[in-house]
Design an enzyme around this catalytic site. Structure first.
Site, mmCIF file in Angstrom:
data_model
loop_
_atom_site.group_PDB
_atom_site.id
_atom_site.type_symbol
_atom_site.label_atom_id
_atom_site.label_comp_id
_atom_site.label_asym_id
_atom_site.label_seq_id
_atom_site.Cartn_x
_atom_site.Cartn_y
_atom_site.Cartn_z
ATOM 1 N N LYS A 1 0.851 -1.212 0.000
ATOM 2 C CA LYS A 1 0.000 0.000 0.000
ATOM 3 C C LYS A 1 0.873 1.242 0.000
ATOM 4 O O LYS A 1 2.055 1.188 0.360
ATOM 5 C CB LYS A 1 -0.924 0.016 1.221
ATOM 6 C CG LYS A 1 -0.244 -0.031 2.603
ATOM 7 C CD LYS A 1 0.143 1.303 3.196
ATOM 8 C CE LYS A 1 0.717 1.198 4.597
ATOM 9 N NZ LYS A 1 1.467 2.358 5.051
ATOM 10 N N ALA B 1 10.009 -2.683 6.797
ATOM 11 C CA ALA B 1 10.307 -1.386 7.425
ATOM 12 C C ALA B 1 10.313 -0.267 6.375
ATOM 13 O O ALA B 1 11.168 0.614 6.383
ATOM 14 C CB ALA B 1 11.631 -1.442 8.183
ATOM 15 N N ALA B 2 9.367 -0.339 5.444
ATOM 16 C CA ALA B 2 9.347 0.582 4.306
ATOM 17 C C ALA B 2 8.099 1.463 4.272
ATOM 18 O O ALA B 2 7.979 2.345 3.447
ATOM 19 C CB ALA B 2 9.432 -0.213 3.000
ATOM 20 N N GLY B 3 7.116 1.178 5.159
ATOM 21 C CA GLY B 3 5.858 1.931 5.117
ATOM 22 C C GLY B 3 4.948 1.460 3.997
ATOM 23 O O GLY B 3 3.947 2.096 3.663
ATOM 24 N N LEU B 4 5.295 0.303 3.403
ATOM 25 C CA LEU B 4 4.489 -0.250 2.302
ATOM 26 C C LEU B 4 3.503 -1.304 2.806
ATOM 27 O O LEU B 4 2.751 -1.891 2.022
ATOM 28 C CB LEU B 4 5.409 -0.856 1.235
ATOM 29 C CG LEU B 4 6.253 0.149 0.451
ATOM 30 C CD1 LEU B 4 7.367 -0.559 -0.332
ATOM 31 C CD2 LEU B 4 5.366 0.942 -0.530
ATOM 32 N N SER C 1 0.104 -6.835 5.276
ATOM 33 C CA SER C 1 -0.614 -7.466 4.171
ATOM 34 C C SER C 1 -0.426 -8.985 4.226
ATOM 35 O O SER C 1 -1.372 -9.750 4.011
ATOM 36 C CB SER C 1 -0.090 -6.905 2.845
ATOM 37 O OG SER C 1 -0.813 -7.426 1.777
ATOM 38 N N ASP D 1 -2.463 -1.659 10.554
ATOM 39 C CA ASP D 1 -2.726 -1.643 9.108
ATOM 40 C C ASP D 1 -3.378 -2.934 8.616
ATOM 41 O O ASP D 1 -3.791 -3.005 7.452
ATOM 42 C CB ASP D 1 -1.398 -1.515 8.329
ATOM 43 C CG ASP D 1 -0.891 -0.097 8.287
ATOM 44 O OD1 ASP D 1 -1.681 0.829 8.577
ATOM 45 O OD2 ASP D 1 0.306 0.087 7.965
HETATM 46 O O1 C5P Z 1 0.045 -1.274 15.059
HETATM 47 P P1 C5P Z 1 1.464 -1.542 14.690
HETATM 48 O O2 C5P Z 1 2.026 -2.746 15.409
HETATM 49 O O3 C5P Z 1 1.714 -1.598 13.236
HETATM 50 O O4 C5P Z 1 2.283 -0.288 15.229
HETATM 51 C C1 C5P Z 1 3.692 -0.298 15.387
HETATM 52 C C2 C5P Z 1 4.073 0.878 16.268
HETATM 53 O O5 C5P Z 1 3.838 2.109 15.580
HETATM 54 C C3 C5P Z 1 3.278 0.984 17.539
HETATM 55 O O6 C5P Z 1 3.846 0.223 18.572
HETATM 56 C C4 C5P Z 1 3.328 2.473 17.840
HETATM 57 O O7 C5P Z 1 4.545 2.802 18.461
HETATM 58 C C5 C5P Z 1 3.345 3.106 16.456
HETATM 59 N N1 C5P Z 1 2.004 3.523 16.020
HETATM 60 C C6 C5P Z 1 1.432 4.654 16.588
HETATM 61 N N2 C5P Z 1 0.177 5.049 16.187
HETATM 62 C C7 C5P Z 1 -0.492 4.366 15.241
HETATM 63 C C8 C5P Z 1 0.084 3.218 14.644
HETATM 64 C C9 C5P Z 1 1.334 2.827 15.056
HETATM 65 O O8 C5P Z 1 2.030 5.309 17.449
HETATM 66 N N3 C5P Z 1 -1.690 4.789 14.862
#
Ligand code: C5P
Length: 299
Positions: free
Chosen positions: A17, A111-114, A119, A151
């Site tokens: 994405k 670790a790319a934001g993709l 997914s 995500d």
């Molecule tokens: O939800 P996910 O495990 O992908 O999030 C990874 C980290 O990114 C979280 O532990 C948090 O530090 C940060 N995050 C956040 N706010 C969000 C999504 C992620 O601070 N809405």
């Protein structure tokens, strides 16, 4: 999600994405951030192959299919990998007695934001739900998805474009017939999502993504490109010079707009056409970048 079932072997694609708009509204007491974001699925995909196993074991084998610059990317085959975490969670909640042998072909860098890991997790939930014959309702799967990551629910929703709120897990599909042609690039280093969020400055009140939503609805690609916005980009730029280098490279292309996706470290530009996306990818490669893809939003 596209499935193929051949002789008890299930094959599914897990798309990446990009975030077209990402507003960080506030810091929440649970440590997450309240978001308002517009996300689009793109045609860069991992592939998940699942074979049901009569033993109660879960196995994961990862094959990496990366460009040269990403050859050092390590993808775990342990429960650090969201594929195994998703499979374990679904097995535990459903009381499933079978196991699965899974092969993940990785093309989406991590670790790319993709959204590659997210997914993969969503695809695992959906594929095992079918392969194990669980028939879990979508709402139940969405709850499991939200436990796995912010995500993950987006990738379970059957939509190319969505507006996501909450910590990202509340998905509102968007109906539009627009198709975007994109060039995506990444340098070798990744960025920690948590670190990028820690360094960002929430914008406070509910800054509006409405103009972006209207542009998508109208099918107005130049307006979508003009309205790109990512509140995480400043923080990512402070953490990694790579982002500034990519920004400088994209500024030299005649794309309609460009920015970081999610918490980075991948960067993308919106192009005028499929041909221009391809030409931009060739140009970036000729300037020494090798992790470059010309893609479109999923048709
Ligand atoms: O939800 P996910 O495990 O992908 O999030 C990874 C980290 O990114 C979280 O532990 C948090 O530090 C940060 N995050 C956040 N706010 C969000 C999504 C992620 O601070 N809405």
């Amino acid at each position: 999600m596209l499935f193929r079932n051949v002789e008890r072997v299930w094959i599914a694609q897990a798309p990446a994405k990009v975030n077209l708009g990402l507003r960080v509204l506030s810091r929440r007491p649970d440590g997450y951030h309240e978001l308002d974001t517009v996300i689009a699925r793109i045609s860069l995909c991992d592939t998940l192959i699942v074979e049901v196993d009569s033993s109660p074991q879960l196995f994961l084998h990862v094959r990496r299919s990366y460009p040269h610059a990403l050859r050092s990317e390590q993808i775990p085959e342990t429960s650090e990998n969201l594929v195994l975490r998703a499979a374990e969670l679904l097995r535990r909640r459903s009381g499933q007695l079978f196991g699965a042998r899974m092969t993940l072909i990785k093309r989406i860098p991590s670790a790319a934001g993709l959204g590659g890991g997210s997914s993969d997790a969503a695809t695992t939930l959906a594929t095992l739900n079918r392969a194990w014959g669980l028939n879990y309702p979508r709402d139940e799967l969405l709850r499991l998805a939200a436990e796995l990551g912010s995500d993950v629910p987006f990738f379970l929703a059957n939509t190319v474009f969505a507006r996501c709120t909450g910590r990202g897990e509340l998905v509102q599909p968007l109906s539009t017939r627009i198709r975007l042609w994109l060039v995506v690039a990444k340098l070798s280093g990744g960025l920690s999502t948590a670190a990028v969020y820690r360094g960002c400055q929430p914008t406070g009140g509910r800054a509006s993504l409405e103009p972006m939503l209207l542009a998508l609805q109208r099918g107005d690609v130049p307006a979508v490109a003009r309205l790109l916005r990512n509140d995480l980009q400043n923080s990512a730029e402070k953490l990694s010079d790579d982002i500034l280098s990519l920004k400088a490279e994209f500024s030299q292309l005649s794309v309609w707009g460009h920015q970081l996706t999610g918490s980075g470290s991948a960067y993308f530009g919106i192009c005028r056409s499929q041909r221009q996306a391809w030409e931009c990818s060739v140009k970036l490669k000729s300037r020494g970048l090798s992790a470059v893809w010309s893609v479109s939003t999923c048709a």
